[in-house]
Design a protein around this motif. Sequence first.
Motif, mmCIF file in Angstrom:
data_model
loop_
_atom_site.group_PDB
_atom_site.id
_atom_site.type_symbol
_atom_site.label_atom_id
_atom_site.label_comp_id
_atom_site.label_asym_id
_atom_site.label_seq_id
_atom_site.Cartn_x
_atom_site.Cartn_y
_atom_site.Cartn_z
ATOM 1 N N TYR A 1 9.209 7.604 -1.859
ATOM 2 C CA TYR A 1 7.842 7.099 -1.763
ATOM 3 C C TYR A 1 7.836 5.937 -0.766
ATOM 4 O O TYR A 1 8.699 5.049 -0.839
ATOM 5 N N VAL B 1 0.855 -1.192 0.000
ATOM 6 C CA VAL B 1 0.000 0.000 0.000
ATOM 7 C C VAL B 1 0.889 1.239 0.000
ATOM 8 O O VAL B 1 1.757 1.381 0.864
ATOM 9 N N SER B 2 0.688 2.119 -0.978
ATOM 10 C CA SER B 2 1.444 3.378 -0.957
ATOM 11 C C SER B 2 0.850 4.250 0.133
ATOM 12 O O SER B 2 -0.369 4.381 0.250
ATOM 13 N N VAL B 3 1.698 4.813 0.961
ATOM 14 C CA VAL B 3 1.223 5.485 2.181
ATOM 15 C C VAL B 3 1.744 6.904 2.325
ATOM 16 O O VAL B 3 1.539 7.546 3.357
ATOM 17 N N GLY B 4 2.419 7.424 1.294
ATOM 18 C CA GLY B 4 2.929 8.785 1.378
ATOM 19 C C GLY B 4 4.364 8.865 0.905
ATOM 20 O O GLY B 4 4.845 8.016 0.145
ATOM 21 N N TYR C 1 5.915 2.712 1.328
ATOM 22 C CA TYR C 1 4.906 1.655 1.171
ATOM 23 C C TYR C 1 4.867 0.812 2.442
ATOM 24 O O TYR C 1 5.911 0.561 3.048
#
Lengths: 295, 295
Positions: free
Chosen positions: B211, B190-193, B213
Motif C-alpha cells: 500500500y 494520503v493513501s494513493v494506491g 502513501y
Amino acid sequence: MGFMDHVAACNDHDARRFIPFTIRGRMVGRMRPDFAELLKPWPELFSVTRHGVALKCTDAGLAACSARVSGVLEQLIAQGELGPFHGECYAAVAEDGAEGGKEPLLLIDRAMAPCFGIRAYGQHVNGIVWSREGLKMWVSRRADDRQHYPGRLDNLAAGGLPYGLTLSENLAKECWEEAGIPEPLVRTAVSVGAVSYHMDTEKGFKSDILYCYDLELPEDFVPSCMDGEVQEFYLWPLEQVMELVRDSREFKLNCNLVIIDFLIRHGYLGPDDASYLGLLSALRPGLPPLDPVCG
Amino acid sequence: MGFMDHVAACNDHDARRFIPFTIRGRMVGRMRPDFAELLKPWPELFSVTRHGVALKCTDAGLAACSARVSGVLEQLIAQGELGPFHGECYAAVAEDGAEGGKEPLLLIDRAMAPCFGIRAYGQHVNGIVWSREGLKMWVSRRADDRQHYPGRLDNLAAGGLPYGLTLSENLAKECWEEAGIPEPLVRTAVSVGAVSYHMDTEKGFKSDILYCYDLELPEDFVPSCMDGEVQEFYLWPLEQVMELVRDSREFKLNCNLVIIDFLIRHGYLGPDDASYLGLLSALRPGLPPLDPVCG
C-alpha cells in the motif's frame, strides 16, 4: 450497486465471440464473425476464414491500403449494413507491439473501430478546484442530441486520440472545444496514469486505453462549451461526485473508471474499502487472449 | 538500464517451480518441493505429496494450529534447516478470497512467509516536501547492519503489516520508528494506491502487495530514526530521485516500484515515455496461475 459494478460493466467481454483480425501476420483487432462475413465480397482486400480475417493490401502502403478499406466500408454504409463515418481516423497497431514500435498498420474511421476491434486511445481530464470548502470537481452534462450517452454526466474534457495529433495537441483541442480552457492553463494539466477496459458492443469490440490527467483550475474559472457537446457544467464537492459514481449510473460508462482512479489516487477511496485491491487491478486489465478456433 | 528493469527484477518468478500449499482446500501459498520435503516428518500436521502440501490441523482453530506449525518450524530451525524467526506474524489468507472474506487461515512468522509462499502486505511512504525550488522527496539509507539490503536507499518509512495491527496503527508505528514522524503528521498521509510483485527468492516465493502513501512534510521537518534501521536521510529534488531509480540499483528492490508509481501519478513519467503503459500494467500484476503438476 458500487464502484466495482461500473468496472464490470466496462469489461463485459467474451473473447470466444471473436476471431482475430491480422495485418502482416500480427493481430491488431478482434472481429465478430458476422462482420467478417460482410467483407467476403472483397477477397482481393481481405482473406476471410472462420479462423480470422487478414488484410491483404499491405504492400500498397498505409495511405493507399487504408483508402481501399475505407472504400469498402463506404459501400457497406451505402448498402445500409453500417452506420455513418465519424470523420476522424484511429490508427490500428499490433496488439503485441513493443510500445516503441507501435507503428500504424491501418487507418480506420473512428466509428468503425469496434467493427475491427482495434485498440483505441483517449484522454480524460479531471478538472479540480481547491476551494476553502475543500476539493471540488467540475462535471459536465452531455447535450441531449449526442449520439452516445445523451444527457449523462461526463468528465470536464475527454476525447479519443485521432491519428495525426500528438497527445498534447489533442488535449489542448479537447479542453478548448469541450470546456473553453485556454492552452496556457491546459499545459498545467498533470498526467497521472491511465485506465483501460475491454467491452463487447453492438458493433463489435471496444478496447480503450484512457490517459488520465488532473487539471487544477483557478476558483474563478468557469468552463464554457464551444462545440455543443455539453449542456451544463457543475462544480461539485468530491464527496458528492464520489456518491454519484458509487450509487448511480449518471455518468457515461468509462468516466466512472477515470473518477474511481482519481478517488484512489487522492485517498477518497482507501485500503479499508473491501474492493480496494480488486479495483486497483481491475482498472487496468490487459487484453484477454483469444481462444483458438478449433476445427 | 531503465524503469522496467526494476519491475522485471521484482517479478522474476517461475510458477513451474512451485506446488500449492492449501488450507481447507483453498490455496494460500506456493511451496518449493524441497521445502515440502522438510515437512514430511510431521504427517499429522501436513499432507505432503508431489502435487502439493495441505495443512491438516485446521479443526484445532487458528491459534492452536498456528502454534503447532510454529513448533515444527522451531525444530527445523534447531536442526539448521531454516534461519531464525523474525518475531512478527503474517496472516495467511486464501489467494482466491473475496477481499471482504479474507479471514486468516494460519499465522506464520514473517521470516517463514516465503517458505510457505503466502501473500504479504506492506506499507510504503513517499515523504515529500513542496519547497520553493520544487518538489523534493525524503530518502533514507539503510543501516549497514541490516540483514536485507544493507546500505541501500529506501523510502522514508516502510514496513510489513503484521497480524493484529490495523493499517493505520502500523503506518503510525513504522513512521515513528523509522523516521520519527509524530502521529498527528502521519494522519495527514494520503493513501494513493498499491503496487504488487511476485518474486522467487532463496527461501521460496515472495508475493507482496505494498500500500502506498504520499505524506507531505513541512519544510522544517527533519526525520530521525528511532530503531537503528536507517543510517542517513536525504532530501533530494524529485528529478534526482528519478534519475537514481532509472539509472542505478541504489534503491532496495521494491522501493523502485513505489517511486515509479509516484513518478507516474505526479506526471514526472508521462505517456510520451515508451514504457508508460507497460509500466502501468506491470506495477500491479495478479498472481500467476500454478501449472497443474501432472502424473
